[in-house]
Scaffold this active site. Structure first.
Site, PDB file in Angstrom:
ATOM      1  N   ARG A 164      45.255  29.709   6.149  1.00 15.73           N
ATOM      2  CA  ARG A 164      44.324  30.028   7.721  1.00 15.73           C
ATOM      3  C   ARG A 164      45.374  31.201   8.113  1.00 15.73           C
ATOM      4  NH1 ARG A 164      41.212  28.687   4.270  1.00 15.73           N
ATOM      5  NH2 ARG A 164      38.632  27.488   4.616  1.00 15.73           N
ATOM      6  N   SER A 237      33.561  27.476   8.242  1.00 12.24           N
ATOM      7  CA  SER A 237      34.070  26.563   9.315  1.00 12.24           C
ATOM      8  C   SER A 237      35.229  26.774  10.963  1.00 12.24           C
ATOM      9  CB  SER A 237      35.718  26.352   8.347  1.00 12.24           C
ATOM     10  OG  SER A 237      35.966  25.635   6.699  1.00 12.24           O
ATOM     11  N   GLU A 333      39.606  27.587  14.141  1.00 12.28           N
ATOM     12  CA  GLU A 333      40.132  28.252  12.811  1.00 12.28           C
ATOM     13  C   GLU A 333      39.226  29.908  13.946  1.00 12.28           C
ATOM     14  OE1 GLU A 333      39.232  28.043   8.254  1.00 12.28           O
ATOM     15  OE2 GLU A 333      38.021  29.634   9.157  1.00 12.28           O
TER      16      GLU A 333
HETATM   17  N1  EPU Z   1      33.680  16.059   3.744  1.00 13.74           N
HETATM   18  C1  EPU Z   1      33.344  14.338   4.261  1.00 13.74           C
HETATM   19  N2  EPU Z   1      32.097  15.230   5.042  1.00 13.74           N
HETATM   20  C2  EPU Z   1      31.453  16.252   5.402  1.00 13.74           C
HETATM   21  C3  EPU Z   1      32.396  17.355   5.005  1.00 13.74           C
HETATM   22  C4  EPU Z   1      33.388  17.551   4.143  1.00 13.74           C
HETATM   23  O1  EPU Z   1      33.388  13.482   4.029  1.00 13.74           O
HETATM   24  O2  EPU Z   1      31.311  16.849   6.420  1.00 13.74           O
HETATM   25  C5  EPU Z   1      34.950  15.872   3.220  1.00 13.74           C
HETATM   26  C6  EPU Z   1      34.539  15.100   1.951  1.00 13.74           C
HETATM   27  O3  EPU Z   1      35.615  14.772   0.717  1.00 13.74           O
HETATM   28  C7  EPU Z   1      35.018  16.542   0.841  1.00 13.74           C
HETATM   29  C8  EPU Z   1      35.460  16.927   1.818  1.00 13.74           C
HETATM   30  O4  EPU Z   1      35.843  16.858   3.024  1.00 13.74           O
HETATM   31  O5  EPU Z   1      34.957  16.429  -0.840  1.00 13.74           O
HETATM   32  C9  EPU Z   1      36.203  18.477   1.469  1.00 13.74           C
HETATM   33  O6  EPU Z   1      34.857  19.390   1.765  1.00 13.74           O
HETATM   34  P1  EPU Z   1      34.306  20.587   1.076  1.00 13.74           P
HETATM   35  O7  EPU Z   1      35.007  21.095  -0.400  1.00 13.74           O
HETATM   36  O8  EPU Z   1      33.517  20.945   1.635  1.00 13.74           O
HETATM   37  O9  EPU Z   1      35.848  21.690   1.774  1.00 13.74           O
HETATM   38  P2  EPU Z   1      36.449  21.406   3.196  1.00 13.74           P
HETATM   39  O10 EPU Z   1      37.459  21.266   3.271  1.00 13.74           O
HETATM   40  O11 EPU Z   1      36.015  21.147   4.880  1.00 13.74           O
HETATM   41  C10 EPU Z   1      37.825  24.126   2.862  1.00 13.74           C
HETATM   42  C11 EPU Z   1      37.647  25.558   4.029  1.00 13.74           C
HETATM   43  C12 EPU Z   1      36.150  26.120   2.830  1.00 13.74           C
HETATM   44  C13 EPU Z   1      36.026  26.451   2.096  1.00 13.74           C
HETATM   45  C14 EPU Z   1      36.138  25.246   1.841  1.00 13.74           C
HETATM   46  C15 EPU Z   1      35.696  24.992  -0.012  1.00 13.74           C
HETATM   47  C16 EPU Z   1      38.468  25.098   5.875  1.00 13.74           C
HETATM   48  C17 EPU Z   1      38.656  25.105   7.333  1.00 13.74           C
HETATM   49  N3  EPU Z   1      37.541  25.464   5.121  1.00 13.74           N
HETATM   50  O12 EPU Z   1      36.578  23.056   3.206  1.00 13.74           O
HETATM   51  O13 EPU Z   1      36.465  28.025   3.804  1.00 13.74           O
HETATM   52  O14 EPU Z   1      35.217  27.171   1.815  1.00 13.74           O
HETATM   53  O15 EPU Z   1      37.403  24.353   1.802  1.00 13.74           O
HETATM   54  O16 EPU Z   1      37.025  25.788  -1.071  1.00 13.74           O
HETATM   55  O17 EPU Z   1      40.035  25.025   4.942  1.00 13.74           O
HETATM   56  C18 EPU Z   1      35.969  28.767   5.378  1.00 13.74           C
HETATM   57  O18 EPU Z   1      37.207  29.016   6.533  1.00 13.74           O
HETATM   58  O19 EPU Z   1      35.236  29.235   6.463  1.00 13.74           O
HETATM   59  C19 EPU Z   1      35.018  27.724   5.114  1.00 13.74           C
HETATM   60  C20 EPU Z   1      34.573  27.499   4.547  1.00 13.74           C
END
Ligand code: EPU
Length: 339
Positions: A164, A237, A333
């Site tokens: 990012r 995010s 972000e």
């Molecule tokens: N989780 C929770 N509660 C929540 C959300 C997430 O417990 O409300 C935990 C779960 O264990 C889940 C893990 O976090 O398995 C990861 O969640 P998710 O797969 O939704 O990914 P993220 O880490 O929250 C990142 C990126 C997203 C991208 C996804 C998929 C960042 C800041 N965000 O989110 O990017 O789509 O991975 O790769 O790195 C964006 O930048 O706008 C964005 C959506």
């Protein structure tokens, strides 16, 4: 090139916040960018570059010129046996590019399906999802250097890509106006399924591992977790996933066995910020006209009549509670304007 005055930016930011630009112009070439630069210099105005506004918080009116790149279009500028290099206008919509590439048989963008925003904005935060980042397919870009007033070409190393992060968010912030992005894609139909959730979903649906099926699954996963910005204001995010040292991570795991952490290079781990926020009880919380999304605690939303002030106040409370409970500082972000 037509410079408009007192232009509403409400439709130009995905949070849907009301803010007006003193001046607004949509440009379609590097020459027009240079012309806009002369305008701001002549009138001694700040310049703000806006793509599709999917990663910004407009906290107030913009007292300068807001410049939007309107040059869409994709051309093939090189190829060899297994790859093709594309030159894409900064104003091109990102997801349309992904769909076009899939239809042509150019692979590598599938995991980045359905990310909102324009191609010109993609390098700024090195967009990433489901195991792929823009830098993995990035070749170079052409930008107007506002210090030198000339068109420059920057390659991957020049752009200082990180999670990012890039030159355009760091030391080069405000200096470059990206006009074209060049990507090198594969013509070999290989799917990237290293991200667990994709492999799981393909298996569950009995789908073959192809670039098309990966794109389909990514779209479905995003639609199930992330609010559509055309329906509920949001910028994806809201915080980055924090990176902490393994010592801190181990201590947290002892205290919170459910902690979601991924190993990073050189003794660091990345935590799922959504998990931290959810554990603090924020998931689905609504305050006045803003809130925390019900499906993904990392996404803050504007239900319609919310203001940037309300949203930033909510974000500050979330940061404080995560810091108090886990000793982890969340970094925002999206970029706040005026800065
Ligand atoms: N989780 C929770 N509660 C929540 C959300 C997430 O417990 O409300 C935990 C779960 O264990 C889940 C893990 O976090 O398995 C990861 O969640 P998710 O797969 O939704 O990914 P993220 O880490 O929250 C990142 C990126 C997203 C991208 C996804 C998929 C960042 C800041 N965000 O989110 O990017 O789509 O991975 O790769 O790195 C964006 O930048 O706008 C964005 C959506």
């Amino acid at each position: 090139m037509q410079i408009l005055e007192n232009y509403s930016l409400r439709e130009l930011n995905t949070f849907g916040f009301e803010a007006a630009a003193r001046y607004f112009v949509e440009v379609h070439s590097a020459e027009e960018v240079l012309e806009a630069l002369r305008f701001v210099q002549h009138h001694d105005l700040p310049l703000l570059l806006l793509g599709e506004g999917s990663n910004v918080i407009l906290a107030d009116d913009i007292a300068g010129l807001v410049l939007k790149l309107g040059n869409a279009g994709i051309e093939v500028v090189g190829d060899d046996e297994h790859s093709v290099t594309l030159r894409i206008g900064a104003g091109q919509n990102w997801h349309q590019l992904v769909c076009w590439c899939l239809a042509q048989g150019y692979y590598g963008l599938e995991n980045l399906s359905l990310i909102p925003g324009s191609v010109g904005a993609a390098p700024v935060q090195n967009i990433g999802a489901y195991g792929v980042e823009l830098k993995d397919v990035f070749h170079s870009l052409e930008a107007v250097d506002c210090q030198k007033h000339e068109l420059v070409t920057l390659n991957r190393a020049d752009c200082l890509f990180g999670y990012r992060e890039s030159l355009f968010k760091g030391g080069g912030r405000g200096r470059y106006i990206i006009c074209h992005v060049n990507l090198t894609l594969s013509t070999v139909p290989e799917a990237n399924t290293q991200y667990g959730a994709i492999a799981d979903e393909l298996g569950r649906r009995g789908l073959e591992e192809t670039p098309q099926s990966v794109s389909e699954v990514v779209c479905q996963l995003r639609r199930s977790k992330l609010p559509d910005p055309t329906e509920i204001g949001n910028a994806g995010s809201f915080f980055k996933n924090p990176v902490i040292n393994n010592h801190h991570c181990e201590a947290l795991k002892q205290q919170f066995p459910g902690l979601v952490a991924y190993p990073e290079a050189q003794g660091f781990s990345k935590l799922a910020a959504g998990w931290l926020i959810e554990q603090c009880g924020w998931k689905g919380v609504r305050e006045a006209h803003v809130g925390v999304h019900e499906q993904q605690a990392l996404v803050l939303v504007n239900y319609g009549a919310g203001t940037a002030e309300e949203l930033l106040a909510l974000a500050a409370r979330i940061r404080t509670s995560v810091q108090e409970r886990f000793g982890v500082i969340l970094e925002m972000e999206p970029t706040i304007y005026p800065g």
